[in-house]
Scaffold this active site. Structure first.
Site, mmCIF file in Angstrom:
data_model
loop_
_atom_site.group_PDB
_atom_site.id
_atom_site.type_symbol
_atom_site.label_atom_id
_atom_site.label_comp_id
_atom_site.label_asym_id
_atom_site.label_seq_id
_atom_site.Cartn_x
_atom_site.Cartn_y
_atom_site.Cartn_z
ATOM 1 C CG ASN A 67 -1.622 1.419 1.367
ATOM 2 O OD1 ASN A 67 -1.786 2.012 0.528
ATOM 3 N ND2 ASN A 67 -2.334 1.469 2.552
ATOM 4 C CE LYS A 98 0.051 3.266 4.814
ATOM 5 N NZ LYS A 98 -0.120 3.318 6.207
ATOM 6 C CG HIS A 121 -5.927 2.061 5.159
ATOM 7 N ND1 HIS A 121 -5.344 2.934 6.209
ATOM 8 C CD2 HIS A 121 -4.659 0.961 4.960
ATOM 9 C CE1 HIS A 121 -4.025 2.387 6.646
ATOM 10 N NE2 HIS A 121 -3.811 1.452 5.894
ATOM 11 C CD GLU A 156 -2.983 5.445 6.901
ATOM 12 O OE1 GLU A 156 -2.766 5.490 5.623
ATOM 13 O OE2 GLU A 156 -2.223 4.968 7.445
ATOM 14 C CD GLU A 185 -3.407 -2.318 7.280
ATOM 15 O OE1 GLU A 185 -2.341 -2.685 6.790
ATOM 16 O OE2 GLU A 185 -3.996 -1.577 7.231
ATOM 17 N N GLY A 221 2.843 2.226 10.944
ATOM 18 C CA GLY A 221 3.745 3.493 10.562
ATOM 19 C C GLY A 221 4.453 3.718 12.174
ATOM 20 C CB SER A 239 5.506 -1.772 12.015
ATOM 21 O OG SER A 239 4.948 -0.642 12.566
HETATM 22 P P1 13P Z 1 3.044 0.291 7.811
HETATM 23 O O1 13P Z 1 3.606 -0.774 7.032
HETATM 24 O O2 13P Z 1 3.909 1.629 7.314
HETATM 25 O O3 13P Z 1 3.252 0.167 9.006
HETATM 26 O O4 13P Z 1 1.780 0.563 7.184
HETATM 27 C C1 13P Z 1 0.841 -0.521 7.339
HETATM 28 C C2 13P Z 1 -0.243 -0.031 6.434
HETATM 29 O O5 13P Z 1 -1.206 0.795 6.597
HETATM 30 C C3 13P Z 1 -0.773 -0.836 5.269
HETATM 31 O O6 13P Z 1 -1.864 -0.538 4.806
#
Ligand code: 13P
Length: 249
Positions: A9, A11, A90, A92, A162, A168, A209
């Protein structure tokens, strides 16, 4: 037997040129499906870059209508020219853009109508985790997102578990704990809604992560079928070891 699925992803990262370069450096490996999810502007160029490589393409969001006066939205009809997958719900998008279990469900049903496979995200906050509410909360997200699906559709869904506090932050969840949560809040709920064969067919990724130094422990868990990767998917030298680990597991 569930085939592992390692998805990146990206982003809100990468211009068209940067995205094409990154996509060309990602290779498919035997025994693992690899999916790249760039921002909308780079989907077409990434799709060209991976043509004939076996690497697949996904979007990071989608609207549930096919066309019309919905300024700023992207439809499944537009995505299916380039994509096989679409990430939905997601955290976010839930946090910043008002996504709910209901909108995720509407989008997932529309995705299937157009031959796109939804990667449905779920996961609890730190407060919910510490209050012991994870299984109930994530179970509710799954119940909402998979409502009104046929058993055949549900068995094709990919779920990305997740935990929000692991995204992150560099603080990944414990692989054994993730395995347990997937069993109780995802597979048991799907078995209740459909049946055990559907619950066993659904592929469940872990996200939060994931890095080369922790991926093997996650891929070694019986309920985990791959990962949804943010940060480490932006660099081939970090993402390819993840693909390799999934291929070996
Ligand atoms: P990270 O791997 O940067 O923690 O992000 C995970 C994520 O949100 C994947 O959709």
């Amino acid at each position: 037997m569930r085939i592992q699925i390692m998805a990146g992803n990206w982003k809100m990262h990468k211009t068209v040129a940067e995205a094409a370069k990154l996509a060309r450096s990602i290779k498919k490996m035997e025994g693992v499906e690899v999916v790249l999810c760039p921002p909308f502007t780079a989907i077409s160029s990434v799709s060209n870059a991976v043509a004939d490589s076996g690497v697949k393409v996904g979007a990071q969001n989608m609207y549930w209508e096919e066309k019309g006066a919905f300024t700023g939205e992207i439809s499944p009809v537009m995505l299916k020219e380039f994509c096989q997958y679409v990430i939905l719900g997601h955290s976010e998008r839930r946090q910043y853009f008002g996504e709910t279990n209901e909108t995720v469900n509407k989008k997932a049903l529309t995705a299937f109508k157009h031959g796109l496979i939804p990667i449905i995200c779920c996961g609890e906050s730190l407060e919910q985790n510490e209050a012991g509410e994870t299984v109930e909360f994530v179970g509710g997200q799954i119940h909402g997102a998979l409502a009104d699906m046929t058993a055949d559709q549900a068995s094709k869904v990919v779920i990305a578990y997740e935990p929000i506090w692991a995204i992150g932050t560099g603080k990944s969840a414990k692989p054994e704990a993730v395995n347990d949560i997937i069993r109780k809040s995802i597979r048991d709920v799907i078995a209740d809604m459909f049946d055990e064969s559907v619950a066993q067919a659904v592929r469940v990724q872990y996200g939060g992560s994931v890095k080369p130094d922790n991926v093997v422990a996650f891929m070694g868990q019986s309920e985990i079928d791959g990962a949804l990767v943010g940060g480490a998917s932006l660099k081939p030298e970090l993402f390819m070891p993840l693909v390799e680990a999934a291929a070996k597991s």
